[in-house]
Design a protein around this motif. Structure first.
Motif, PDB file in Angstrom:
ATOM      1  N   LEU A   1       0.893  -1.353  -0.099  1.00  0.00           N
ATOM      2  CA  LEU A   1       0.009   0.004  -0.218  1.00  0.00           C
ATOM      3  C   LEU A   1       0.864   1.269   0.052  1.00  0.00           C
ATOM      4  CD1 LEU A   1      -2.955  -0.663   2.590  1.00  0.00           C
ATOM      5  CD2 LEU A   1      -3.272  -0.194   0.267  1.00  0.00           C
ATOM      6  N   ARG A   2       1.988   1.209   0.726  1.00  0.00           N
ATOM      7  CA  ARG A   2       2.820   2.258   0.825  1.00  0.00           C
ATOM      8  C   ARG A   2       3.298   2.835  -0.537  1.00  0.00           C
ATOM      9  NH1 ARG A   2       5.926   0.343   4.468  1.00  0.00           N
ATOM     10  NH2 ARG A   2       4.934   1.423   6.101  1.00  0.00           N
ATOM     11  N   ALA A   3       3.638   1.908  -1.609  1.00  0.00           N
ATOM     12  CA  ALA A   3       4.112   2.283  -2.753  1.00  0.00           C
ATOM     13  C   ALA A   3       2.857   3.059  -3.619  1.00  0.00           C
ATOM     14  CB  ALA A   3       4.457   0.960  -3.574  1.00  0.00           C
ATOM     15  N   PHE A   4       1.784   2.899  -3.262  1.00  0.00           N
ATOM     16  CA  PHE A   4       0.824   3.530  -3.924  1.00  0.00           C
ATOM     17  C   PHE A   4       0.243   4.821  -3.262  1.00  0.00           C
ATOM     18  CE2 PHE A   4       0.279  -0.670  -5.331  1.00  0.00           C
ATOM     19  CZ  PHE A   4      -0.037  -0.513  -6.619  1.00  0.00           C
ATOM     20  N   GLY A   5       0.907   5.218  -2.297  1.00  0.00           N
ATOM     21  CA  GLY A   5       0.487   6.320  -1.419  1.00  0.00           C
ATOM     22  C   GLY A   5      -0.637   6.133  -0.537  1.00  0.00           C
ATOM     23  N   LEU A   6      -1.031   4.854  -0.166  1.00  0.00           N
ATOM     24  CA  LEU A   6      -2.488   4.684   0.345  1.00  0.00           C
ATOM     25  C   LEU A   6      -1.918   4.207   1.750  1.00  0.00           C
ATOM     26  CD1 LEU A   6      -4.196   2.769  -2.313  1.00  0.00           C
ATOM     27  CD2 LEU A   6      -4.361   5.045  -1.804  1.00  0.00           C
ATOM     28  N   TYR A   7      -0.778   4.318   2.323  1.00  0.00           N
ATOM     29  CA  TYR A   7      -0.343   3.671   3.466  1.00  0.00           C
ATOM     30  C   TYR A   7       0.345   4.847   4.299  1.00  0.00           C
ATOM     31  CZ  TYR A   7       1.244   0.430   7.242  1.00  0.00           C
ATOM     32  OH  TYR A   7       1.437  -0.144   8.524  1.00  0.00           O
ATOM     33  N   LEU A   8       0.852   4.628   5.497  1.00  0.00           N
ATOM     34  CA  LEU A   8       1.458   5.905   6.184  1.00  0.00           C
ATOM     35  C   LEU A   8       2.612   6.112   5.612  1.00  0.00           C
ATOM     36  CD1 LEU A   8       0.859   4.616   9.979  1.00  0.00           C
ATOM     37  CD2 LEU A   8      -0.419   6.078   8.453  1.00  0.00           C
ATOM     38  N   PRO A   9       3.145   7.772   5.364  1.00  0.00           N
ATOM     39  CA  PRO A   9       4.237   7.966   4.702  1.00  0.00           C
ATOM     40  C   PRO A   9       5.506   7.822   5.660  1.00  0.00           C
ATOM     41  CG  PRO A   9       3.109   9.968   5.889  1.00  0.00           C
ATOM     42  CD  PRO A   9       1.992   8.593   5.831  1.00  0.00           C
ATOM     43  N   PRO A  10       6.593   7.584   5.081  1.00  0.00           N
ATOM     44  CA  PRO A  10       7.885   7.393   6.062  1.00  0.00           C
ATOM     45  C   PRO A  10       7.925   8.374   7.225  1.00  0.00           C
ATOM     46  CG  PRO A  10       8.361   7.233   3.526  1.00  0.00           C
ATOM     47  CD  PRO A  10       6.891   7.715   3.800  1.00  0.00           C
ATOM     48  N   GLY A  11       8.178   7.988   8.312  1.00  0.00           N
ATOM     49  CA  GLY A  11       8.570   8.665   9.498  1.00  0.00           C
ATOM     50  C   GLY A  11       7.180   9.137  10.059  1.00  0.00           C
ATOM     51  N   PHE A  12       5.987   8.744   9.740  1.00  0.00           N
ATOM     52  CA  PHE A  12       4.707   9.168  10.371  1.00  0.00           C
ATOM     53  C   PHE A  12       4.684   9.507  11.891  1.00  0.00           C
ATOM     54  CE2 PHE A  12       0.729   8.259  11.870  1.00  0.00           C
ATOM     55  CZ  PHE A  12      -0.197   9.337  11.143  1.00  0.00           C
ATOM     56  N   TYR A  13       5.053   8.494  12.328  1.00  0.00           N
ATOM     57  CA  TYR A  13       5.004   8.344  13.946  1.00  0.00           C
ATOM     58  C   TYR A  13       6.177   9.359  14.585  1.00  0.00           C
ATOM     59  CZ  TYR A  13       1.626   4.804  13.796  1.00  0.00           C
ATOM     60  OH  TYR A  13       0.278   3.730  13.485  1.00  0.00           O
ATOM     61  N   LYS A  14       7.131   9.307  13.827  1.00  0.00           N
ATOM     62  CA  LYS A  14       8.202  10.142  14.205  1.00  0.00           C
ATOM     63  C   LYS A  14       7.860  11.410  14.217  1.00  0.00           C
ATOM     64  CE  LYS A  14      12.154   6.893  13.512  1.00  0.00           C
ATOM     65  NZ  LYS A  14      13.537   6.567  12.624  1.00  0.00           N
ATOM     66  N   LYS A  15       7.411  11.936  13.406  1.00  0.00           N
ATOM     67  CA  LYS A  15       7.075  13.399  12.935  1.00  0.00           C
ATOM     68  C   LYS A  15       6.081  13.804  13.943  1.00  0.00           C
ATOM     69  CE  LYS A  15       7.895  13.661   8.096  1.00  0.00           C
ATOM     70  NZ  LYS A  15       7.282  13.645   6.453  1.00  0.00           N
ATOM     71  N   ARG A  16       5.026  12.770  14.170  1.00  0.00           N
ATOM     72  CA  ARG A  16       4.064  13.100  15.236  1.00  0.00           C
ATOM     73  C   ARG A  16       4.834  13.316  16.963  1.00  0.00           C
ATOM     74  NH1 ARG A  16       2.357  12.461  11.035  1.00  0.00           N
ATOM     75  NH2 ARG A  16       0.145  13.096  10.204  1.00  0.00           N
ATOM     76  N   MET A  17       5.664  12.557  17.080  1.00  0.00           N
ATOM     77  CA  MET A  17       6.194  12.357  18.448  1.00  0.00           C
ATOM     78  C   MET A  17       7.096  13.638  18.369  1.00  0.00           C
ATOM     79  SD  MET A  17       4.988   9.894  19.731  1.00  0.00           S
ATOM     80  CE  MET A  17       4.579   7.944  19.345  1.00  0.00           C
ATOM     81  N   LYS A  18       7.713  14.057  17.145  1.00  0.00           N
ATOM     82  CA  LYS A  18       8.715  15.310  17.549  1.00  0.00           C
ATOM     83  C   LYS A  18       7.733  16.656  17.753  1.00  0.00           C
ATOM     84  CE  LYS A  18      11.373  18.088  14.276  1.00  0.00           C
ATOM     85  NZ  LYS A  18      11.542  18.107  12.791  1.00  0.00           N
ATOM     86  N   TRP A  19       6.518  16.428  17.008  1.00  0.00           N
ATOM     87  CA  TRP A  19       5.853  17.828  17.091  1.00  0.00           C
ATOM     88  C   TRP A  19       4.969  17.775  18.661  1.00  0.00           C
ATOM     89  CZ3 TRP A  19       5.604  22.121  14.860  1.00  0.00           C
ATOM     90  CH2 TRP A  19       5.963  22.265  13.507  1.00  0.00           C
ATOM     91  N   GLY A  20       4.666  16.745  19.037  1.00  0.00           N
ATOM     92  CA  GLY A  20       4.235  16.490  20.663  1.00  0.00           C
ATOM     93  C   GLY A  20       5.196  17.036  21.423  1.00  0.00           C
ATOM     94  N   LEU A  21       6.519  16.779  21.218  1.00  0.00           N
ATOM     95  CA  LEU A  21       7.548  17.213  22.193  1.00  0.00           C
ATOM     96  C   LEU A  21       7.749  18.513  21.937  1.00  0.00           C
ATOM     97  CD1 LEU A  21      10.330  14.257  21.527  1.00  0.00           C
ATOM     98  CD2 LEU A  21       9.089  14.768  23.539  1.00  0.00           C
ATOM     99  N   ILE A  22       7.569  19.259  20.665  1.00  0.00           N
ATOM    100  CA  ILE A  22       7.975  20.773  20.585  1.00  0.00           C
ATOM    101  C   ILE A  22       6.749  21.444  21.208  1.00  0.00           C
ATOM    102  CG2 ILE A  22       7.682  22.499  18.739  1.00  0.00           C
ATOM    103  CD1 ILE A  22       9.250  20.390  17.179  1.00  0.00           C
ATOM    104  N   ILE A  23       5.441  21.037  20.925  1.00  0.00           N
ATOM    105  CA  ILE A  23       4.576  21.623  21.642  1.00  0.00           C
ATOM    106  C   ILE A  23       4.108  21.699  23.080  1.00  0.00           C
ATOM    107  CG2 ILE A  23       1.665  21.696  21.735  1.00  0.00           C
ATOM    108  CD1 ILE A  23       1.726  20.641  18.984  1.00  0.00           C
TER     109      ILE A  23
END
Length: 214
Positions: free
Chosen positions: A128-150
């Motif tokens: 699914l990832r190849a078709f852009g229908l799955y989570l993009p690379p680093g999906f969880y890391k980016k959200r954790m990062k923004w959680g820490l920043i906020i």
């Protein structure tokens, strides 16, 4: 020549067709053994490791070799969408990926001789990832990062209002991280369901592309 289709959410996907004559086809079944995680227990204060349970399942494998009009021969795995074929049959395979990804994934087959076709109705997460229908690379890391920043930002504001108490900053980082976990998991689950629901539409448009090339 690749054809570009657009799925809901402005997801642009290119599709192409590989056509050829079947020169070899094989079907087989193999038994795959899975082992669950080991269990660690404490009996009388002594750690005891219990081996995880073993369970097996029978998996069907379907492979086909095609000779293209230019004489090139290629092998394809049709295990996720098997189609009855015999040597000498004319066959078309559809493959594609999201725009920007050069190497496409095969997910459907049409036996031009018999008219039978089949598509991968689920498409595993890694595909699914190849078709852009799955989570993009680093999906969880980016959200954790923004959680820490906020969380850090809120902690700094609280620290300033409380006379630069550093403990507020530390508490803000911890709270931001803890709050980002359920949010990221919920968003990930929603995006996966949304992507999976688009698979039937993808297969429908892909069939139109395959039939249109004949």
């Amino acid at each position: 020549m690749p054809t570009t289709i657009t799925l809901p959410g402005k997801r642009r996907i290119w599709l192409d067709v590989a056509r050829g004559v079947v020169i070899d086809a094989s079907e087989s079944s193999v038994s795959v053994v899975h082992q669950e995680r080991d269990q660690r227990q404490y009996i009388g204060g002594t750690p005891v490791v219990r081996a995880g349970r073993l369970h097996s399942e029978v998996v069907s494998l379907s492979k086909v070799w095609l000779r293209a009009p230019d004489g090139k021969e290629s092998a394809y795995d049709l295990s996720d969408f098997p189609v009855d074929v015999r040597v000498g049959h004319d066959m078309s395979l559809v493959y594609g990926a999201a725009e920007g990804i050069e190497e496409g994934s095969v997910f459907g087959a049409l036996n031009n001789t018999t008219g039978k076709f089949n598509f991968d109705k689920s498409i595993h997460c890694d595909r699914l990832r190849a078709f852009g229908l799955y989570l993009p690379p680093g999906f969880y890391k980016k959200r954790m990062k923004w959680g820490l920043i906020i969380g850090s930002g809120i902690g700094v504001l609280c620290a300033i209002s409380a006379g630069t108490d550093v403990s507020f900053i530390v508490a803000g980082v911890i709270v931001g991280f803890l709050l980002s976990l359920p949010v990221a998991l919920l968003q990930g689950a929603i995006k996966q369901v949304q992507g999976q629901r688009l698979v039937p539409r993808l297969n429908h448009l892909a069939l139109a592309v395959v039939v249109g090339t004949d």
